[in-house]
Design a protein around this motif. Structure first.
Motif, short mmCIF file in Angstrom:
data_model
loop_
_atom_site.label_atom_id
_atom_site.label_comp_id
_atom_site.label_asym_id
_atom_site.label_seq_id
_atom_site.Cartn_x
_atom_site.Cartn_y
_atom_site.Cartn_z
N MET A 135 1.00 -1.35 0.04
CA MET A 135 0.05 -0.19 -0.08
C MET A 135 0.94 1.23 0.04
O MET A 135 1.27 1.54 1.17
N VAL A 136 1.16 1.88 -1.06
CA VAL A 136 1.86 2.96 -1.24
C VAL A 136 1.34 4.14 -0.62
O VAL A 136 2.07 5.03 -0.16
N THR A 137 -0.17 4.28 -0.68
CA THR A 137 -0.82 5.28 -0.22
C THR A 137 -1.90 4.75 1.05
O THR A 137 -2.19 3.48 0.54
N ARG A 138 -2.39 5.30 2.02
CA ARG A 138 -3.46 4.98 2.71
C ARG A 138 -4.15 5.95 3.14
O ARG A 138 -3.95 7.13 3.09
N LEU A 139 -5.60 5.47 3.63
CA LEU A 139 -6.43 6.52 3.74
C LEU A 139 -7.24 6.03 4.97
O LEU A 139 -7.23 4.75 5.28
N ASP A 140 -7.66 6.97 6.08
CA ASP A 140 -8.37 6.63 7.31
C ASP A 140 -9.69 5.73 6.80
O ASP A 140 -10.21 5.71 5.71
N THR A 141 -10.04 4.98 7.66
CA THR A 141 -11.35 4.25 7.64
C THR A 141 -12.43 4.94 6.89
O THR A 141 -13.12 4.64 5.90
N ASP A 142 -12.69 6.05 7.50
CA ASP A 142 -13.88 6.95 7.11
C ASP A 142 -13.48 8.00 6.05
O ASP A 142 -14.56 8.86 5.54
N THR A 143 -12.43 7.84 5.44
CA THR A 143 -12.06 8.69 4.28
C THR A 143 -12.01 8.05 3.12
O THR A 143 -11.89 6.80 3.01
N SER A 144 -12.78 8.65 1.94
CA SER A 144 -12.95 7.98 0.83
C SER A 144 -11.85 8.08 -0.31
O SER A 144 -11.32 9.16 0.08
N GLY A 145 -11.49 7.68 -1.42
CA GLY A 145 -10.86 7.98 -2.44
C GLY A 145 -9.96 7.27 -2.87
O GLY A 145 -10.01 6.03 -2.62
#
Length: 316
Positions: A135-145
């Motif tokens: 996973m090069v980038t990650r998002l918080d659980t409640d962040t979309s995209g």
């Protein structure tokens, strides 16, 4: 040139232009010593004109070098699972996904399964790709995209270098509480862990350097409150960076109860990774990916009314 077939090793192919040692040639192509060690001891191989060679081999112009990368094991604690993935782009090196809000990027104590990484590993297993989810980038659980996944450890290394050099660019769209009166602001405030919490971050002078650009696109009001539609560009990638910087600015994200907003207004932090721009790790051509606002953020806009502010309004 890149190549991969089902249940075969990921490989890169190069044509030599100038004579020199194979070791030096590989270094010029950013193949690290750690990768070379893995190739040597974990089932990879380096071929010159189809023949296995060590790094002391002397290359001649027009030699063909093939690097066969070793197979990778699925990371500990990561179980391959079948699940839906919204794929924006895919080739032999990259997988670019559109993550919905509510899904975790990687497993954790609270979310051990059903994460994006679980589903990526399930896809790899099904398609015979001998790798794990990088996973090069990650998002918080409640962040979309948008989330970018590398299909090989070497590709992950190349993209991480881009991020360190600010060549890998991420754009976000968010709703921030209140009316932000400045059209554009750059926030350069260090971020560190809040004492007594393993989750929450704060601006603190002994924290890590962090930089966020904020561009205000429009102002809205509804029955609950006024809010600003903002675009953000990350120049660093700290945990909760946007959420912390917007709290510091005095305009926490709509729905972000961890950082001072009212969860009753919106059921999650109103944050969406809407764009990613990167150099392809092999061709070095600039690539752009976009994701439209999810339906819950669109609905929040539809039930609101634009108020006086800036004449420019983002096309949402």
């Amino acid at each position: 040139m890149m190549k991969r077939k089902n249940n075969t090793l990921f490989q890169l192919q190069f044509v030599v232009k100038e004579s020199g040692l194979l070791r030096e040639f590989l270094a010029q192509h950013e193949i690290s010593k750690t990768t070379l060690t893995a190739i040597k001891y974990r089932g990879g191989e380096i071929l010159v004109n189809g023949q296995s060679q060590n790094v002391r081999h002397k290359l001649q112009p027009y030699d063909q070098v093939t690097v066969l990368f070793p197979p990778e094991q699925v990371s500990d604690g990561l179980t391959p699972q079948e699940g839906a993935l919204s794929i924006l782009y895919e080739d032999e090196t990259l997988l670019v996904l559109d993550k919905p809000a509510g899904q975790s990027t990687i497993p954790s104590r609270n979310h051990p399964s059903g994460t994006l990484a679980n589903f990526v590993c399930g896809k790899f297993e099904r398609e015979g790709i001998l790798s794990t989810a990088h996973m090069v980038t990650r998002l918080d659980t409640d962040t979309s995209g948008i989330i970018c996944v590398a299909k090989n450890r070497h590709i992950h290394h190349l993209l991480s270098k881009q991020m360190a050099q600010d060549l890998f660019q991420r754009q976000y769209t968010a709703f921030a509480q209140g009316i932000i009166t400045t059209p554009f602001v750059t926030i350069e405030q260090p971020i560190g862990r809040k004492e007594g919490s393993i989750i929450e971050r704060i601006v603190r002078q002994d924290g890590q350097y962090s930089k966020t650009d904020v561009s205000v696109k429009a102002h809205y009001r509804n029955a609950e409150d006024c809010f600003s539609v903002i675009d953000l560009t990350l120049h660093t990638g700290r945990t909760h960076q946007i959420r912390v910087h917007m709290q510091w600015l005095g305009h926490p994200l709509v729905g972000d109860d961890l950082y001072g907003a009212n969860l009753d207004v919106f059921p999650r932090q109103a944050l969406h990774c809407s764009g990613v721009s990167l150099l392809h790790p092999i061709t070095r051509k600039r690539m752009h990916f976009t994701s439209p606002l999810p339906e819950d953020m669109k609905y929040y806009l539809r039930k609101s009314q634009q108020v006086c502010g800036f004449s420019q309004q983002q096309q949402l």
